[in-house]
Every structure is written in structure tokens, then in C-alpha cells.
Design an enzyme around this catalytic site. Structure first.
Site, PDB file in Angstrom:
ATOM      1  N   TYR A 286      20.261 -34.161 -37.092  1.00 54.30           N
ATOM      2  CA  TYR A 286      19.339 -35.173 -36.444  1.00 54.30           C
ATOM      3  C   TYR A 286      20.256 -34.537 -34.895  1.00 54.30           C
ATOM      4  O   TYR A 286      19.136 -35.211 -34.544  1.00 54.30           O
ATOM      5  CB  TYR A 286      20.034 -36.789 -36.857  1.00 54.30           C
ATOM      6  CG  TYR A 286      19.612 -37.128 -38.148  1.00 54.30           C
ATOM      7  CD1 TYR A 286      19.247 -36.630 -38.624  1.00 54.30           C
ATOM      8  CD2 TYR A 286      20.058 -38.702 -38.057  1.00 54.30           C
ATOM      9  CE1 TYR A 286      18.325 -37.256 -40.584  1.00 54.30           C
ATOM     10  CE2 TYR A 286      19.311 -38.990 -39.454  1.00 54.30           C
ATOM     11  CZ  TYR A 286      18.765 -38.266 -40.151  1.00 54.30           C
ATOM     12  OH  TYR A 286      17.754 -38.628 -41.864  1.00 54.30           O
TER      13      TYR A 286
ATOM     14  N   LYS B 127      27.591 -31.685 -50.767  1.00 51.78           N
ATOM     15  CA  LYS B 127      26.845 -30.857 -51.101  1.00 51.78           C
ATOM     16  C   LYS B 127      28.000 -29.436 -50.872  1.00 51.78           C
ATOM     17  O   LYS B 127      27.407 -28.847 -50.580  1.00 51.78           O
ATOM     18  CB  LYS B 127      25.511 -30.544 -51.211  1.00 51.78           C
ATOM     19  CG  LYS B 127      24.439 -29.880 -51.837  1.00 51.78           C
ATOM     20  CD  LYS B 127      24.408 -30.217 -53.081  1.00 51.78           C
ATOM     21  CE  LYS B 127      23.496 -29.875 -53.881  1.00 51.78           C
ATOM     22  NZ  LYS B 127      23.457 -30.480 -55.192  1.00 51.78           N
TER      23      LYS B 127
ATOM     24  N   ASP C 162      23.173 -35.575 -55.218  1.00 47.96           N
ATOM     25  CA  ASP C 162      22.187 -35.923 -56.015  1.00 47.96           C
ATOM     26  C   ASP C 162      23.252 -36.369 -56.984  1.00 47.96           C
ATOM     27  O   ASP C 162      21.847 -37.872 -57.719  1.00 47.96           O
ATOM     28  CB  ASP C 162      21.533 -34.616 -56.407  1.00 47.96           C
ATOM     29  CG  ASP C 162      22.709 -33.313 -56.683  1.00 47.96           C
ATOM     30  OD1 ASP C 162      23.698 -33.736 -56.160  1.00 47.96           O
ATOM     31  OD2 ASP C 162      22.354 -32.379 -57.358  1.00 47.96           O
TER      32      ASP C 162
ATOM     33  N   ASP D 156      21.729 -42.253 -44.830  1.00 47.28           N
ATOM     34  CA  ASP D 156      20.557 -41.603 -44.563  1.00 47.28           C
ATOM     35  C   ASP D 156      19.933 -42.599 -45.349  1.00 47.28           C
ATOM     36  O   ASP D 156      19.404 -43.166 -45.607  1.00 47.28           O
ATOM     37  CB  ASP D 156      19.650 -41.531 -43.370  1.00 47.28           C
ATOM     38  CG  ASP D 156      18.750 -42.523 -42.457  1.00 47.28           C
ATOM     39  OD1 ASP D 156      18.317 -43.411 -42.646  1.00 47.28           O
ATOM     40  OD2 ASP D 156      18.109 -41.314 -41.984  1.00 47.28           O
TER      41      ASP D 156
ATOM     42  N   ASP E 234      19.260 -46.421 -47.794  1.00 46.94           N
ATOM     43  CA  ASP E 234      18.042 -46.605 -48.159  1.00 46.94           C
ATOM     44  C   ASP E 234      17.739 -47.114 -49.643  1.00 46.94           C
ATOM     45  O   ASP E 234      17.470 -47.913 -49.687  1.00 46.94           O
ATOM     46  CB  ASP E 234      16.991 -46.203 -47.382  1.00 46.94           C
ATOM     47  CG  ASP E 234      16.608 -46.462 -45.642  1.00 46.94           C
ATOM     48  OD1 ASP E 234      17.437 -47.201 -45.571  1.00 46.94           O
ATOM     49  OD2 ASP E 234      16.016 -45.679 -45.261  1.00 46.94           O
TER      50      ASP E 234
END
Length: 376
Positions: A151, A208, A240, A264, A268
Site C-alpha cells: 500500500y 509467505k 494461504d 487487510d 475481512d
């Protein structure tokens, strides 16, 4: 005269924002009276509302006007509702978007981590799409790094690049940079370990590392910090797998800590454990004035209808009481009031189901009133 006074910079923002922040103020006023504290709330512009106002004024267009940032810095806490909406969707290069205001205020206030609690209200266990037996005992927090990663890395779009188009023709090329410094990782992971020490003593560090160098550095920093916390268990988990485990066995988690983009997405996803984004609050913490906001968006499709769920906004007030004002007793009372209202069967439309009696479905303001009433 109240024994204490706190200044709160309130940012209604866009969509349902003005409706739900009114309920946050209502709860603050009730608790202030009860605990002999005055909360002075000052509305400022952010997001699409700020874009419209600065456009109309004819000055530089901004999603975070200077006066808003100045007011935020001068306050004891910031309470945000929501930003964004289709009115301001513009993908053109250089376009000012509402979300830029949110990213900017976090950056300017030095807020480097986001705390998102996810706890299951027993009364809403059937509101989730998951089986009830999977949800029992869910009480976790997601700690998300907030000012680094994709971001805030470099962003580039270049037109007319040879070979970038279909069939090897000239076309567009885009690039986003994922970057972190060691100190950015250290401060957020260390906060997660401190939080776990006060909870159940387990940290899942999500990365990751099998693909990304930033994740490999993240994992190394996490393990170095873990050596300083022998009473806290560290578990590494690929993002994942974490996404799968949040659905398969969410009760295993205590504290999850991860970088900005992963956080993020996972937060959610975790919101749906509770059945609605309208139930999740968040706190953005760091070096400057802390910011509190619901986890959901501006929901422009229901704006102005008086049916939005204000509970996430109200639970954001609970976090504000804890982390900015040290009013744990008031925060506990507010959390208990929300639980009591839900246990009594009161619902907004997003958390109601076919078994909810029509006279138990409340609008935005009525739900706020009901929670204030439960405060006694």
C-alpha cells in the site's frame, strides 16, 4: 464540571458514516455522564466528503484537508466512521480517491498497527455461514502492520511499453512494490507478543516465506522476538493456509500478526465468522493520536435509510475507552451492554434472520438507544 475532559476528533466520512457515528457519540455521552467525564467531539471532513468540499472551495482537492489532520493531532483520540463510495470511483492516474484520506491520516499520525478483535457473540452464532460447532470459543485478534508493504511502496503505470500489449504489441505496464524495513516488522510483531502475553499466550505469525523475501525477513524477526518471550508460543503459518484455517478451525487462534495486505484480506475474512462486518471494530495504534473505526465500508446502497448496524462503531468506542482513555471499567460495561442487547434478541437487519420477530428488528438510532438503555 466533569472531573476529566477528552477531545475526540470525529470523522463521519461518507455513506452511512454520519448515521453510525451519531450512535457512537450517543454512547460516549451516556458513559461520560455516568463516569463524570466530558467527551468533546469535533466533526471534521475526510474521504469523499472532503473531496467534494475542497473541490467546491476551488482549492487543492484533498481527501484529508490540513485542518482535519491538525484537529486529529490536537485531539486525545480520533473516531472514524467510513469513507468511499461509487461517486468517487475514478481509476484515472492522479485521481484523488477517498481511501487516500484514510491511508494518509494513518501515516501522518504514525499509526503503524491495526488491531481487530474478532469475538463470537453467542446470540449471533447462527448468523454466521459456518457451523455453530466451528465457532464456539472464537476469540482472537488480528494485528496488522499498517504503514508499509504494497500500500505504501512505489506504484507505477506506464503506457506504450514495447511487448506489454496483447500479442507482443505496445501496451500498459503496471508495478507495485512490496517493501519493509526491519524496524517496521519488529515493532508490530513485538506488540503482538505483548498482547498474547496478556491473553492465551499464542502468536500465529502469517507470511509467505516460501516465495517472498519480505516474508523471509518477517519470519526471522518474529523468531528473534520469540526468544525474548519464553511464555508465548510462536506458530509460523503461510497466508494461504491461514485463510483456510480461519474457516476450518478459527478457535485455534489467539493473536495473528501479519503484514499490511495479508492483514487487510484476512481481517475481512475473519469478519464473516461473526456473520456481519457490522459487528467488528478496529483500532489503529502507534506513535500519535490513536484512531478507532468500524471494519466495514461506507455501504452507500443503504445510506440515509436508517437501517445500518451501528454496533461496530459502538464497539470502536469500547476500544477507544480502553486504549486511549484507560477507562477499562467503562469499556467492560459497554461490551456487556452490547452483549445484553443481543442476548435479548434485538437485531438490525443485517444480523436478523427468518426467526427474528419483526418487532425485534431495529433501525440505526433505535439500536443505539437500546444499548444506551442497557448501560443503565
Amino acid at each position: 464540571m466533569a472531573s476529566r475532559t477528552y477531545r475526540v476528533c470525529t470523522l463521519p466520512g461518507d455513506g452511512i458514516g454520519p448515521e453510525i457515528i451519531a450512535e457512537g457519540k450517543k454512547v460516549l455521552a451516556a458513559l461520560g455522564e455516568k463516569y463524570d467525564v466530558e467527551f468533546v467531539c469535533e466533526d471534521q471532513l475526510i474521504g469523499g466528503a472532503a473531496i467534494d468540499a475542497t473541490t467546491e472551495a476551488g482549492g487543492p482537492v484533498s481527501a484529508l484537508p490540513p485542518e482535519t489532520l491538525e484537529a486529529a493531532r490536537a485531539s486525545d483520540a480520533v473516531l472514524l466512521a467510513a469513507v468511499g463510495g461509487p461517486k468517487w470511483t475514478d481509476t484515472k492516474v492522479g485521481a484523488v480517491r477517498p481511501e487516500q484520506g484514510l491511508l494518509a491520516i494513518r501515516k501522518e499520525l504514525g499509526l503503524y498497527l491495526n488491531l481487530r478483535p474478532v469475538r463470537m457473540f453467542d446470540a449471533l452464532i447462527d448468523a454466521s455461514s459456518l457451523k455453530p460447532e466451528v465457532l464456539h470459543g472464537v476469540d482472537l485478534i488480528i494485528v496488522r502492520e499498517l504503514t508499509g508493504g504494497l500500500y505504501f511502496g512505489g506504484h507505477e503505470r506506464t503506457m506504450g511499453v514495447e511487448g506489454a500489449g496483447v500479442g507482443g504489441t505496445r501496451g500498459e505496464y503496471a508495478r507495485d512494490v512490496l517493501e519493509y524495513s526491519e524496524y517496521e516488522v519488529d515493532r508490530v510483531v513485538r506488540w503482538a507478543f505483548d498482547a498474547a502475553r496478556r491473553r492465551r499466550g499464542v502468536v500465529h505469525s502469517v507470511d509467505k516465506a516460501n516465495v517472498l523475501d519480505t516474508s523471509r525477513m518477517w519470519r526471522e524477526v518474529a523468531h528473534n522476538i520469540a526468544a525474548e518471550y519464553p511464555d508465548v508460543t510462536l506458530e509460523d503459518m503461510y497466508v494461504d493456509n491461514a485463510a483456510m484455517q480461519l474457516i476450518a478451525n478459527p478457535a485455534q487462534f489467539d493473536v495473528l500478526v501479519t503484514e499490511n495486505t495479508f492483514g487487510d484480506i484476512l481481517s475481512d475474512e475473519a469478519s464473516m465468522l461473526t456473520g456481519s462486518l457490522g459487528m467488528l471494530a478496529s483500532a489503529s495504534l502507534g506513535d500519535g493520536t490513536a484512531l478507532y473505526e468500524p471494519s466495514h465500508g461506507s455501504a452507500p446502497d443503504i445510506a440515509g435509510q436508517g437501517i445500518a448496524n451501528p454496533i461496530a462503531q459502538i464497539l470502536s468506542v469500547e476500544l477507544m475507552l480502553r486504549y486511549s482513555f484507560g477507562m477499562d471499567a467503562a469499556a467492560d460495561e459497554l461490551a456487556a451492554a452490547v452483549t445484553r442487547v443481543l442476548d435479548e434478541g434485538w437485531r438490525t437487519v443485517d444480523i436478523a434472520d427468518e426467526s427474528t420477530p419483526a418487532d425485534k428488528v431495529l433501525g440505526t438510532a433505535a439500536m443505539g438507544d437500546k444499548i444506551v438503555e442497557a448501560l443503565g
